[in-house]
Design an enzyme around this catalytic site. Sequence first.
Site, mmCIF file in Angstrom:
data_model
loop_
_atom_site.group_PDB
_atom_site.id
_atom_site.type_symbol
_atom_site.label_atom_id
_atom_site.label_comp_id
_atom_site.label_asym_id
_atom_site.label_seq_id
_atom_site.Cartn_x
_atom_site.Cartn_y
_atom_site.Cartn_z
ATOM 1 N N ILE A 146 -18.187 10.586 15.021
ATOM 2 C CA ILE A 146 -18.178 12.055 15.107
ATOM 3 C C ILE A 146 -19.478 12.606 14.526
ATOM 4 C CG2 ILE A 146 -16.906 14.158 14.523
ATOM 5 C CD1 ILE A 146 -14.410 12.325 14.133
ATOM 6 N N ASP B 118 -25.001 5.039 -0.439
ATOM 7 C CA ASP B 118 -23.541 5.033 -0.568
ATOM 8 C C ASP B 118 -23.146 6.189 -1.484
ATOM 9 O OD1 ASP B 118 -20.865 4.361 -1.459
ATOM 10 O OD2 ASP B 118 -21.262 2.354 -0.653
ATOM 11 N N SER C 170 -7.893 15.971 8.629
ATOM 12 C CA SER C 170 -7.216 15.314 9.751
ATOM 13 C C SER C 170 -5.821 15.892 9.932
ATOM 14 C CB SER C 170 -7.110 13.822 9.430
ATOM 15 O OG SER C 170 -6.252 13.170 10.331
ATOM 16 N N ALA C 171 -5.350 15.850 11.156
ATOM 17 C CA ALA C 171 -3.967 16.249 11.440
ATOM 18 C C ALA C 171 -2.973 15.348 10.716
ATOM 19 C CB ALA C 171 -3.712 16.194 12.944
ATOM 20 N N THR C 172 -3.451 14.212 10.225
ATOM 21 C CA THR C 172 -2.569 13.307 9.489
ATOM 22 C C THR C 172 -2.007 13.977 8.229
ATOM 23 O OG1 THR C 172 -2.424 11.038 8.658
ATOM 24 C CG2 THR C 172 -4.419 12.213 8.142
ATOM 25 N N TYR D 89 -4.652 6.326 3.678
ATOM 26 C CA TYR D 89 -5.800 7.011 4.273
ATOM 27 C C TYR D 89 -5.519 8.510 4.385
ATOM 28 C CZ TYR D 89 -8.426 9.260 7.952
ATOM 29 O OH TYR D 89 -9.148 10.191 8.656
ATOM 30 N N LYS E 231 -7.146 12.185 2.502
ATOM 31 C CA LYS E 231 -7.601 13.424 3.154
ATOM 32 C C LYS E 231 -6.947 14.645 2.497
ATOM 33 C CE LYS E 231 -10.513 11.739 5.782
ATOM 34 N NZ LYS E 231 -11.916 12.145 5.784
ATOM 35 N N ASN F 171 -7.311 2.422 17.603
ATOM 36 C CA ASN F 171 -6.938 3.662 18.292
ATOM 37 C C ASN F 171 -6.831 3.451 19.796
ATOM 38 O OD1 ASN F 171 -8.951 4.841 15.804
ATOM 39 N ND2 ASN F 171 -6.891 5.638 15.985
ATOM 40 N N LEU F 172 -6.059 4.327 20.418
ATOM 41 C CA LEU F 172 -5.698 4.118 21.823
ATOM 42 C C LEU F 172 -6.903 4.116 22.777
ATOM 43 C CD1 LEU F 172 -3.477 3.802 23.961
ATOM 44 C CD2 LEU F 172 -3.364 6.309 24.077
HETATM 45 P P1 NAD Z 1 -16.904 6.575 11.441
HETATM 46 O O1 NAD Z 1 -16.433 5.393 10.658
HETATM 47 O O2 NAD Z 1 -17.535 6.324 12.747
HETATM 48 O O3 NAD Z 1 -17.914 7.439 10.546
HETATM 49 C C1 NAD Z 1 -17.851 7.480 9.146
HETATM 50 C C2 NAD Z 1 -19.237 7.155 8.605
HETATM 51 O O4 NAD Z 1 -19.226 7.220 7.187
HETATM 52 C C3 NAD Z 1 -19.705 5.743 8.974
HETATM 53 O O5 NAD Z 1 -20.996 5.826 9.553
HETATM 54 C C4 NAD Z 1 -19.720 4.996 7.657
HETATM 55 O O6 NAD Z 1 -20.722 4.002 7.622
HETATM 56 C C5 NAD Z 1 -19.946 6.118 6.668
HETATM 57 N N1 NAD Z 1 -19.432 5.888 5.308
HETATM 58 C C6 NAD Z 1 -18.186 5.502 4.942
HETATM 59 N N2 NAD Z 1 -18.098 5.434 3.609
HETATM 60 C C7 NAD Z 1 -19.308 5.793 3.101
HETATM 61 C C8 NAD Z 1 -19.835 5.912 1.798
HETATM 62 N N3 NAD Z 1 -19.108 5.614 0.697
HETATM 63 N N4 NAD Z 1 -21.116 6.312 1.642
HETATM 64 C C9 NAD Z 1 -21.884 6.591 2.725
HETATM 65 N N5 NAD Z 1 -21.438 6.481 3.990
HETATM 66 C C10 NAD Z 1 -20.158 6.092 4.175
HETATM 67 O O7 NAD Z 1 -15.656 7.558 11.595
HETATM 68 P P2 NAD Z 1 -15.503 8.883 12.461
HETATM 69 O O8 NAD Z 1 -14.447 8.632 13.452
HETATM 70 O O9 NAD Z 1 -16.811 9.388 12.890
HETATM 71 O O10 NAD Z 1 -14.883 9.845 11.365
HETATM 72 C C11 NAD Z 1 -15.669 10.780 10.642
HETATM 73 C C12 NAD Z 1 -14.773 11.533 9.675
HETATM 74 O O11 NAD Z 1 -13.747 12.188 10.402
HETATM 75 C C13 NAD Z 1 -14.064 10.652 8.653
HETATM 76 O O12 NAD Z 1 -14.004 11.353 7.435
HETATM 77 C C14 NAD Z 1 -12.682 10.506 9.233
HETATM 78 O O13 NAD Z 1 -11.721 10.268 8.235
HETATM 79 C C15 NAD Z 1 -12.482 11.869 9.863
HETATM 80 N N6 NAD Z 1 -11.503 11.870 10.954
HETATM 81 C C16 NAD Z 1 -11.642 10.997 11.987
HETATM 82 C C17 NAD Z 1 -10.702 10.985 13.018
HETATM 83 C C18 NAD Z 1 -10.798 9.998 14.150
HETATM 84 O O14 NAD Z 1 -9.792 9.727 14.789
HETATM 85 N N7 NAD Z 1 -11.959 9.430 14.434
HETATM 86 C C19 NAD Z 1 -9.641 11.892 12.987
HETATM 87 C C20 NAD Z 1 -9.544 12.780 11.926
HETATM 88 C C21 NAD Z 1 -10.482 12.762 10.902
HETATM 89 C C1 WQD Z 2 -2.373 7.359 19.704
HETATM 90 C C2 WQD Z 2 -1.106 6.983 20.471
HETATM 91 C C3 WQD Z 2 0.098 5.179 19.447
HETATM 92 C C4 WQD Z 2 -3.007 2.154 20.109
HETATM 93 C C5 WQD Z 2 -4.909 8.028 14.282
HETATM 94 C C6 WQD Z 2 -4.784 8.226 12.793
HETATM 95 C C7 WQD Z 2 -5.032 9.663 12.452
HETATM 96 C C8 WQD Z 2 -6.352 10.155 13.034
HETATM 97 C C9 WQD Z 2 -6.501 9.825 14.470
HETATM 98 C C10 WQD Z 2 -8.079 9.928 11.417
HETATM 99 C C11 WQD Z 2 0.086 6.701 19.554
HETATM 100 C C12 WQD Z 2 -0.418 4.772 20.813
HETATM 101 C C13 WQD Z 2 -2.286 3.331 20.088
HETATM 102 C C14 WQD Z 2 -2.535 1.079 20.924
HETATM 103 C C15 WQD Z 2 -0.693 2.460 21.616
HETATM 104 N N1 WQD Z 2 -7.469 9.503 12.402
HETATM 105 N N2 WQD Z 2 -1.142 3.488 20.820
HETATM 106 N N3 WQD Z 2 -1.390 1.278 21.647
HETATM 107 O O1 WQD Z 2 -2.121 7.216 15.475
HETATM 108 O O2 WQD Z 2 -2.326 9.465 16.650
HETATM 109 O O3 WQD Z 2 -3.960 8.836 14.937
HETATM 110 O O4 WQD Z 2 -6.224 8.435 14.697
HETATM 111 O O5 WQD Z 2 -7.799 10.881 10.714
HETATM 112 O O6 WQD Z 2 -5.013 9.756 11.064
HETATM 113 O O7 WQD Z 2 -3.469 7.863 12.394
HETATM 114 O O8 WQD Z 2 -4.044 7.685 17.087
HETATM 115 O O9 WQD Z 2 -5.164 6.441 18.863
HETATM 116 O O10 WQD Z 2 -4.007 5.152 17.024
HETATM 117 O O11 WQD Z 2 -2.644 6.381 18.705
HETATM 118 O O12 WQD Z 2 0.335 2.572 22.283
HETATM 119 O O13 WQD Z 2 -3.119 -0.017 20.958
HETATM 120 O O14 WQD Z 2 -1.351 5.760 21.167
HETATM 121 O O15 WQD Z 2 1.379 4.646 19.213
HETATM 122 O O16 WQD Z 2 1.226 7.154 20.226
HETATM 123 P P1 WQD Z 2 -2.968 8.284 16.032
HETATM 124 P P2 WQD Z 2 -4.033 6.338 17.909
#
Ligand code: NAD
Ligand code: WQD
Length: 340
Positions: free
Chosen positions: A13, A59, A125-127, A152, A156, A202-203
């Site tokens: 992201i 870091d 996160s929606a989590t 995790y 958040k 993730n899916l």
């Molecule tokens: P990502 O792992 O691709 O990006 C996170 C980055 O942070 C990585 O480049 C990693 O190297 C760096 N990092 C981790 N710990 C660090 C530290 N201690 N010091 C410096 N750098 C560090 O993940 P993403 O999917 O891009 O997610 C970005 C943010 O969004 C995260 O905070 C994640 O929790 C949040 N988020 C992600 C999702 C998702 O599904 N991808 C959903 C909701 C929230």
């Molecule tokens: C989506 C749907 C699974 C993988 C996660 C984190 C959440 C947030 C986003 C960071 C669900 C199904 C998945 C697979 C499947 N991240 N699935 N087979 O669980 O909604 O959210 O990522 O904040 O905190 O929990 O996303 O992509 O893992 O799953 O059937 O191999 O796909 O059961 O219904 P999730 P997901």
Amino acid sequence: MGRVLVTGGAGYIGSHTCLELLNAGFEITVVDNLSNSTQESLQRVSTLTGKEIAFFKVDLLDAEALDTVFSRSDFGTVIHFAALKAVGESVAQPLQYYQNNVTGTVNLCQAMQRHGVTNLVFSSSATVYGIPKSLPLTEQSETLIHEVTNPYGRTKLMVEFVLKDWQRAFPAMNVALLRYFNPVGAHVSGRIGEDPNGIPNNLLPYVSQVAVGRLEKLGVFGDDYETADGTGVRDYIHVVDLAVGHVLAVKKLSENPGVVTYNLGTGIGYSVFQIIAAFEEASGQRIPFEILPRRAGDVAACFADPSLAKLELGWSANRGLQEMCIDGWRWQSNNPNGYA
Ligand code: NAD
Ligand code: WQD
């Protein structure tokens, strides 16, 4: 417009957000320890935009090195992506998650405070909503720490509280808590995208690796949920829409709003079966799958009410499911092994 410090900017992201920030005219500095990313993503963002990114491999747990980054530039805003995010790993290694995500954030806030930086955008996160009691989820929906389904997610919610307490003590601070739903897809260029380490959790990354032939078949985690087709329903959001939301949040903080919280989702839920069908159409590949038991901690359905972000940020997602799959497939098929 002021320089923006982006922590975790080399990640999925973060890299997309860096691109949108540069295109919007911001200068940026990235700190990332590259624990889950490579600097190649940022090199590609520089090439795509024709603009420079100041990068520091630091870091957040190294408070001294972080302080040095703040000494070198004046930042108007910090966008804080850096975190560990693998749900299953957080169950197995909770201390690592609390240290990295919570202590890392406290270190960042202390550096901001020392250097008089008052605006922070945080990746929540929606989590944090745990098991939804009613849908769609609004920013007013309950967030109970003991109902969040994994460590995790608790990091958040804990960080949200840390930032609110900090802002209460220092009212000049402005904090945007952005609660993302399920970010997917990639930049339209196909040059940057999601590149998970090992087998994806993730899916969408899993489905696209099946489509490209890296994985044999998808496991569908349960087909007996109380949803239209029995599979889990989620609010998938195009990562570029999400990135644009961050640019608007940075602008919002310049109005001194204090703490603001926004859901960033589309408001539309799609099932696993709908995702498989859409990705098959986008890629022209068949996605073989088998039904497996439900995955621990999964909820049946989760989707946003994104109307507050529309009202206050003027933001809404305008890329639909087809675009998410087409753009995700362009990235995956042009880069079958990610950045490697
Ligand atoms: P990502 O792992 O691709 O990006 C996170 C980055 O942070 C990585 O480049 C990693 O190297 C760096 N990092 C981790 N710990 C660090 C530290 N201690 N010091 C410096 N750098 C560090 O993940 P993403 O999917 O891009 O997610 C970005 C943010 O969004 C995260 O905070 C994640 O929790 C949040 N988020 C992600 C999702 C998702 O599904 N991808 C959903 C909701 C929230
Ligand atoms: C989506 C749907 C699974 C993988 C996660 C984190 C959440 C947030 C986003 C960071 C669900 C199904 C998945 C697979 C499947 N991240 N699935 N087979 O669980 O909604 O959210 O990522 O904040 O905190 O929990 O996303 O992509 O893992 O799953 O059937 O191999 O796909 O059961 O219904 P999730 P997901």
